[in-house]
Design an enzyme around this catalytic site. Structure first.
Site, PDB file in Angstrom:
ATOM      1  N   CYS A  12     -24.888 -43.782 -44.135  1.00 44.96           N
ATOM      2  CA  CYS A  12     -25.992 -44.724 -43.988  1.00 44.96           C
ATOM      3  C   CYS A  12     -26.872 -44.646 -45.232  1.00 44.96           C
ATOM      4  O   CYS A  12     -27.104 -43.568 -45.769  1.00 44.96           O
ATOM      5  CB  CYS A  12     -26.885 -44.476 -42.781  1.00 44.96           C
ATOM      6  SG  CYS A  12     -26.027 -44.563 -41.208  1.00 44.96           S
ATOM      7  N   LYS A  50      -5.450 -40.359 -51.856  1.00 44.91           N
ATOM      8  CA  LYS A  50      -5.893 -41.607 -52.494  1.00 44.91           C
ATOM      9  C   LYS A  50      -5.198 -42.804 -51.858  1.00 44.91           C
ATOM     10  O   LYS A  50      -5.827 -43.806 -51.545  1.00 44.91           O
ATOM     11  CB  LYS A  50      -5.600 -41.618 -54.007  1.00 44.91           C
ATOM     12  CG  LYS A  50      -6.455 -40.733 -54.869  1.00 44.91           C
ATOM     13  CD  LYS A  50      -7.883 -41.208 -55.072  1.00 44.91           C
ATOM     14  CE  LYS A  50      -8.789 -40.687 -54.005  1.00 44.91           C
ATOM     15  NZ  LYS A  50      -9.401 -39.420 -54.148  1.00 44.91           N
ATOM     16  N   GLU A  63      -3.796 -34.626 -53.298  1.00 37.43           N
ATOM     17  CA  GLU A  63      -4.823 -35.566 -53.736  1.00 37.43           C
ATOM     18  C   GLU A  63      -4.234 -36.973 -53.913  1.00 37.43           C
ATOM     19  O   GLU A  63      -4.852 -37.967 -53.528  1.00 37.43           O
ATOM     20  CB  GLU A  63      -5.481 -35.055 -55.034  1.00 37.43           C
ATOM     21  CG  GLU A  63      -6.486 -35.984 -55.687  1.00 37.43           C
ATOM     22  CD  GLU A  63      -7.640 -36.408 -54.790  1.00 37.43           C
ATOM     23  OE1 GLU A  63      -7.858 -35.820 -53.723  1.00 37.43           O
ATOM     24  OE2 GLU A  63      -8.320 -37.397 -55.171  1.00 37.43           O
ATOM     25  N   GLU A  90      -6.411 -43.428 -48.211  1.00 42.34           N
ATOM     26  CA  GLU A  90      -7.788 -43.909 -48.107  1.00 42.34           C
ATOM     27  C   GLU A  90      -7.920 -45.400 -48.366  1.00 42.34           C
ATOM     28  O   GLU A  90      -8.639 -46.083 -47.663  1.00 42.34           O
ATOM     29  CB  GLU A  90      -8.644 -43.229 -49.195  1.00 42.34           C
ATOM     30  CG  GLU A  90      -9.201 -41.911 -48.864  1.00 42.34           C
ATOM     31  CD  GLU A  90     -10.185 -41.466 -49.937  1.00 42.34           C
ATOM     32  OE1 GLU A  90      -9.757 -41.282 -51.094  1.00 42.34           O
ATOM     33  OE2 GLU A  90     -11.369 -41.306 -49.600  1.00 42.34           O
ATOM     34  N   HIS A 116      12.044 -28.151 -44.542  1.00 41.53           N
ATOM     35  CA  HIS A 116      11.694 -27.469 -43.294  1.00 41.53           C
ATOM     36  C   HIS A 116      11.206 -28.451 -42.225  1.00 41.53           C
ATOM     37  O   HIS A 116      10.541 -28.048 -41.274  1.00 41.53           O
ATOM     38  CB  HIS A 116      10.647 -26.390 -43.555  1.00 41.53           C
ATOM     39  CG  HIS A 116      11.174 -25.272 -44.419  1.00 41.53           C
ATOM     40  ND1 HIS A 116      12.085 -24.355 -43.972  1.00 41.53           N
ATOM     41  CD2 HIS A 116      10.959 -24.999 -45.734  1.00 41.53           C
ATOM     42  CE1 HIS A 116      12.396 -23.527 -44.958  1.00 41.53           C
ATOM     43  NE2 HIS A 116      11.720 -23.899 -46.047  1.00 41.53           N
ATOM     44  N   TRP A 160     -23.299 -46.537 -41.352  1.00 40.70           N
ATOM     45  CA  TRP A 160     -21.978 -45.990 -41.013  1.00 40.70           C
ATOM     46  C   TRP A 160     -22.143 -45.480 -39.597  1.00 40.70           C
ATOM     47  O   TRP A 160     -22.884 -44.519 -39.360  1.00 40.70           O
ATOM     48  CB  TRP A 160     -21.610 -44.873 -41.988  1.00 40.70           C
ATOM     49  CG  TRP A 160     -20.204 -44.399 -41.810  1.00 40.70           C
ATOM     50  CD1 TRP A 160     -19.087 -44.963 -42.366  1.00 40.70           C
ATOM     51  CD2 TRP A 160     -19.750 -43.285 -41.042  1.00 40.70           C
ATOM     52  NE1 TRP A 160     -17.968 -44.269 -41.986  1.00 40.70           N
ATOM     53  CE2 TRP A 160     -18.330 -43.223 -41.164  1.00 40.70           C
ATOM     54  CE3 TRP A 160     -20.366 -42.328 -40.256  1.00 40.70           C
ATOM     55  CZ2 TRP A 160     -17.556 -42.252 -40.551  1.00 40.70           C
ATOM     56  CZ3 TRP A 160     -19.589 -41.349 -39.631  1.00 40.70           C
ATOM     57  CH2 TRP A 160     -18.200 -41.321 -39.784  1.00 40.70           C
ATOM     58  N   ARG A 202     -22.503 -46.024 -48.970  1.00 42.65           N
ATOM     59  CA  ARG A 202     -22.774 -44.972 -47.988  1.00 42.65           C
ATOM     60  C   ARG A 202     -22.380 -45.380 -46.565  1.00 42.65           C
ATOM     61  O   ARG A 202     -22.421 -44.571 -45.648  1.00 42.65           O
ATOM     62  CB  ARG A 202     -24.263 -44.605 -48.006  1.00 42.65           C
ATOM     63  CG  ARG A 202     -24.739 -44.080 -49.338  1.00 42.65           C
ATOM     64  CD  ARG A 202     -26.221 -43.788 -49.295  1.00 42.65           C
ATOM     65  NE  ARG A 202     -26.511 -42.715 -48.383  1.00 42.65           N
ATOM     66  CZ  ARG A 202     -26.470 -41.429 -48.703  1.00 42.65           C
ATOM     67  NH1 ARG A 202     -26.171 -41.066 -49.935  1.00 42.65           N
ATOM     68  NH2 ARG A 202     -26.759 -40.513 -47.817  1.00 42.65           N
ATOM     69  N   ASN A 234     -30.927 -42.174 -41.101  1.00 43.42           N
ATOM     70  CA  ASN A 234     -29.638 -41.664 -41.561  1.00 43.42           C
ATOM     71  C   ASN A 234     -29.494 -40.269 -40.951  1.00 43.42           C
ATOM     72  O   ASN A 234     -30.382 -39.443 -41.123  1.00 43.42           O
ATOM     73  CB  ASN A 234     -29.657 -41.587 -43.096  1.00 43.42           C
ATOM     74  CG  ASN A 234     -28.451 -40.864 -43.662  1.00 43.42           C
ATOM     75  OD1 ASN A 234     -27.385 -40.859 -43.058  1.00 43.42           O
ATOM     76  ND2 ASN A 234     -28.615 -40.256 -44.815  1.00 43.42           N
ATOM     77  N   GLY A 235     -28.395 -40.013 -40.230  1.00 45.85           N
ATOM     78  CA  GLY A 235     -28.204 -38.684 -39.645  1.00 45.85           C
ATOM     79  C   GLY A 235     -27.834 -38.781 -38.176  1.00 45.85           C
ATOM     80  O   GLY A 235     -27.424 -39.848 -37.697  1.00 45.85           O
ATOM     81  N   LYS A 277     -19.024 -43.085 -48.721  1.00 46.49           N
ATOM     82  CA  LYS A 277     -18.929 -42.261 -49.920  1.00 46.49           C
ATOM     83  C   LYS A 277     -19.375 -40.821 -49.677  1.00 46.49           C
ATOM     84  O   LYS A 277     -18.701 -39.885 -50.073  1.00 46.49           O
ATOM     85  CB  LYS A 277     -19.758 -42.892 -51.039  1.00 46.49           C
ATOM     86  CG  LYS A 277     -19.723 -42.125 -52.349  1.00 46.49           C
ATOM     87  CD  LYS A 277     -18.398 -42.279 -53.035  1.00 46.49           C
ATOM     88  CE  LYS A 277     -18.323 -41.517 -54.339  1.00 46.49           C
ATOM     89  NZ  LYS A 277     -16.907 -41.289 -54.712  1.00 46.49           N
TER      90      LYS A 277
HETATM   91  O1  M6R Z   1     -19.355 -35.643 -52.171  1.00 42.52           O
HETATM   92  P1  M6R Z   1     -18.264 -34.659 -51.809  1.00 42.52           P
HETATM   93  O2  M6R Z   1     -17.402 -34.314 -52.975  1.00 42.52           O
HETATM   94  O3  M6R Z   1     -18.768 -33.447 -51.111  1.00 42.52           O
HETATM   95  O4  M6R Z   1     -17.345 -35.446 -50.771  1.00 42.52           O
HETATM   96  C1  M6R Z   1     -16.280 -34.816 -50.128  1.00 42.52           C
HETATM   97  C2  M6R Z   1     -15.357 -35.811 -49.482  1.00 42.52           C
HETATM   98  O5  M6R Z   1     -16.007 -36.526 -48.491  1.00 42.52           O
HETATM   99  C3  M6R Z   1     -14.786 -36.794 -50.513  1.00 42.52           C
HETATM  100  O6  M6R Z   1     -14.130 -36.129 -51.538  1.00 42.52           O
HETATM  101  C4  M6R Z   1     -13.801 -37.769 -49.845  1.00 42.52           C
HETATM  102  O7  M6R Z   1     -12.655 -37.080 -49.428  1.00 42.52           O
HETATM  103  C5  M6R Z   1     -13.463 -38.903 -50.813  1.00 42.52           C
HETATM  104  N1  M6R Z   1     -13.507 -40.155 -50.113  1.00 42.52           N
HETATM  105  C6  M6R Z   1     -12.118 -38.770 -51.437  1.00 42.52           C
HETATM  106  O8  M6R Z   1     -11.751 -39.831 -52.236  1.00 42.52           O
END
Ligand code: M6R
Length: 624
Positions: free
Chosen positions: A2, A486, A482, A489, A505, A74, A27, A98-99, A619
């Site tokens: 948020c 990507k 990673e 996501e 396995h 969010w 956010r 927010n929270g 984010k």
């Molecule tokens: O701001 P941070 O690096 O602590 O965020 C951690 C994760 O939420 C963040 O890396 C998330 O996995 C991303 N969307 C990855 O692309």
């Protein structure tokens, strides 16, 4: 998650709020709303969905007023529908949050018992009711907020208006970010500095439990008891231009292409050019600690955790210290055995991730030394750590993290090499050699980006497939994780990262002609100065991965491999081969991630998803 904003000043607040919400939309983007004070009444508009929907809704409305608040959501409590969108109005009180309020259910039952009617399913509305009750009983807005706060359990940042105190806005935080932008005859509350940078680069970062009041006259910050406090006004170096797309279709693509510069900026400030060695200033003054530690524990979430997994290999290889990595969300609820000789490293782009922050606080409570690696200056995590190392990636807006990741890995490389040197795990000549290679890294990244056209063609062929494996061994295994993250996501496709030797396995049961396996198998530039990593070891890894690749091919799986320029064996064994410039073991992991980012980007774009704002994500995850 948020984004919240508040404005009081001389401008039309509608424009300021919309502009700020666009900057904060990363956010969360489930719903949006603004409330503008017109004379003594508030005009409130909310929509389900994106800010642009809100802009469309209000485009023909005359909304005049220089004080207002706004929100982009969010969803946590309550579905992503207009009824649950913020701002929430209860009586004279208008509030954005927010929270999460953890004890909202009992507060809600109590309010309903007192005859209050709920207009939403949110935890946030409860707080507006509580404040309204206090105002009805004669309290000022500030006093009402102060009375209600002790009743709340959870995390929050609130920005609150009242039609009964039309000249001011009150803001307060506990565990969620909130800053004050200090302009000429105008002030702002915002979740993130990016929201206010077009108007001012002077900010005050609020601390937990401080209550702040802004009006046209300026800013007042008070402690929990109401005593006025002196606060430091900081000047932010990021500019509003850095948060534009600069001609790219998406922030993500822009940020992928910014990596040579972002990495160079991260390295540059930490090199002692005269002596040609890495020099992380923050570490030098803690030299004794680095001699003493006998274990490193890295704690993070998501992409930052993957950077930490790569860091584990660096720390073990260069500093010879045992290193483990843990998910922040798991770590904080276990009872981990930590001694004062353990160094805990917390990695975060935003510095506001709730799980990582809570894990850091738990560690601090037990007197364990902590180091934070973070991209956002003055973020909650950066301020809470004993030591902080800043990556200099610049603002990262795309929800899928790219340049933040590679700069975190570069920072971990510097950390491990410098600590290795401090602890005499390497001779000075080797320290200089590793530094020299690192300085060359941005050029290698630039060369790797030139694979983009080829990657687009591969993405075109495979964007209709629905199952992807990413495999690598050793330090390339976290890169595989990673790469898969990507793709998941932003393209919503199923992708899994595996250690290459693990496929047999179980997961190999899935391999078929419609499954793509991305094989990460670069050769490392020989490193004669490193006796603990003989060339035969790298060769052994390489050969083992080749065998795993053949196992997939034998089951008719599609192979995209990423290796080193001139590797004809790998080329011949693959349906597609992407060639990286030759690099050393420690740097190949960074180069490998670039084609994986580009592949995910192009697949997502071809599938028509919203690359910068993928569904269900935000984010920075400021709730647990
Ligand atoms: O701001 P941070 O690096 O602590 O965020 C951690 C994760 O939420 C963040 O890396 C998330 O996995 C991303 N969307 C990855 O692309």
């Amino acid at each position: 998650m948020c984004g919240i904003i508040g404005y009081v000043g001389h401008r039309q607040s509608k424009e300021v709020l919309i502009n700020a919400l666009r900057r904060l939309e990363y956010r969360g983007y489930d719903s949006a709303g603004i409330a503008v004070l017109q004379d003594k009444t508030v005009e409130l508009h909310r929509v389900e969905g994106r800010i642009e929907g809100l802009v469309e809704k209000i485009k023909n409305k005359s909304i005049v007023g220089t004080t207002g608040i706004g929100h982009t959501r969010w969803a946590t409590h309550g579905a992503a529908v207009e009824m649950n969108a913020h701002p929430h109005r209860v009586g004279s009180v208008i509030l954005v949050h927010n929270g999460i309020i953890e004890n909202y259910a009992s507060l809600r039952d109590d309010l309903i018992g007192r005859g209050r009617k709920m207009g939403s399913d949110t935890d946030s509305e409860i707080v507006a009711h509580l404040i309204d009750l206090e105002i009805e009983a004669g309290a000022t807005l500030e006093k009402a907020v102060r009375t209600v706060l002790p009743k709340l359990r959870g995390t929050y940042a609130f920005v609150i208006l009242s039609e009964k105190s039309p000249k001011e806005i009150v803001g307060v935080r506990n565990g969620c970010p909130l800053l004050i932008g200090v302009g000429e005859g105008e002030s702002f509350f915002a979740s993130d500095v990016q929201a206010v940078l077009s108007y001012t680069n002077k900010v005050v970062y609020l601390e937990d439990n401080q209550v702040a009041i802004i009006d046209v006259g300026g800013v007042k910050v008070t402690d929990a008891a109401g005593k006025a406090m002196e606060v430091a006004v900081k000047t932010i170096k990021w500019s509003a231009d850095e948060i534009d797309k600069a001609g790219y279709d998406h922030y993500m693509l822009k940020e992928i292409y910014e990596q040579p510069q972002a990495i160079a900026n991260t390295i540059e400030g930490n090199i002692d050019h005269k002596n040609e060695i890495i020099r992380l200033i923050g570490l030098v003054e803690h030299e004794r600690l680095f001699h003493k530690i006998n274990r490193v524990l890295i704690v993070a979430c998501g992409t930052s955790l993957h950077a930490g997994l790569i860091g584990k290999y660096y720390i073990e290889q260069f500093a010879h210290i045992p290193a483990d990595v843990d998910y922040a969300s798991e770590f904080r609820y276990r009872n981990p055995v930590l001694t004062p000789d353990t160094l805990c490293i917390f990695i975060s782009q935003s510095g506001e991730t709730a799980d990582t922050l809570a894990a850091l606080r738990a560690v601090k409570k037990n007197g364990i030394p902590s180091l934070v690696i973070c991209n956002v200056r003055e973020s909650s995590l950066a301020r809470a750590g004993d030591m902080v190392l800043y990556t200099n990636a610049g603002p990262e807006i795309g929800v899928a993290s790219t340049k933040a990741f590679t700069t975190q890995v570069a920072m971990l490389y510097m950390f491990a090499v410098q600590v290795g040197h401090l602890r005499k795990s390497m001779v000075h000549e080797r320290f200089k050699e590793l530094t020299k290679r690192l300085i060359h890294l941005p050029i290698l990244v630039e060369k790797t980006l030139s694979l983009d056209n080829e990657i687009q063609k591969i993405a075109r062929k495979y964007h209709g497939f629905s199952c992807f494996f990413y495999v690598g061994r050793g330090i390339y295994y976290p890169v595989a994780l990673e790469g898969a993250l990507k793709l998941k996501e932003i393209s919503y496709l199923h992708a899994e990262g595996y250690p290459a030797g693990e496929l047999k396995h179980g997961p190999i049961a899935l391999v078929a002609p419609d499954v793509v396996t991305l094989v990460l198998n670069p050769k490392s530039v020989a490193d004669p100065s490193n006796p603990s990593r003989p060339a035969e070891l790298s060769q052994m890894y390489y050969e083992k991965v080749m065998s795993n690749l053949e196992e997939v091919k034998a089951r008719k799986g599609e192979i995209v491999s990423i290796g080193t320029q001139g590797d004809e064996t790998l080329r011949k064994s693959s349906h597609h081969f992407l060639e990286l410039p030759p690099a050393a073991w420690g740097l190949n992991s960074i180069l490998l991630s670039i084609p994986l980012q580009l592949f995910a980007y192009h697949v997502a774009q071809m599938r028509g998803t919203d690359v910068d704002k993928p569904r269900n994500l935000a984010k920075s995850v400021t709730v647990e």
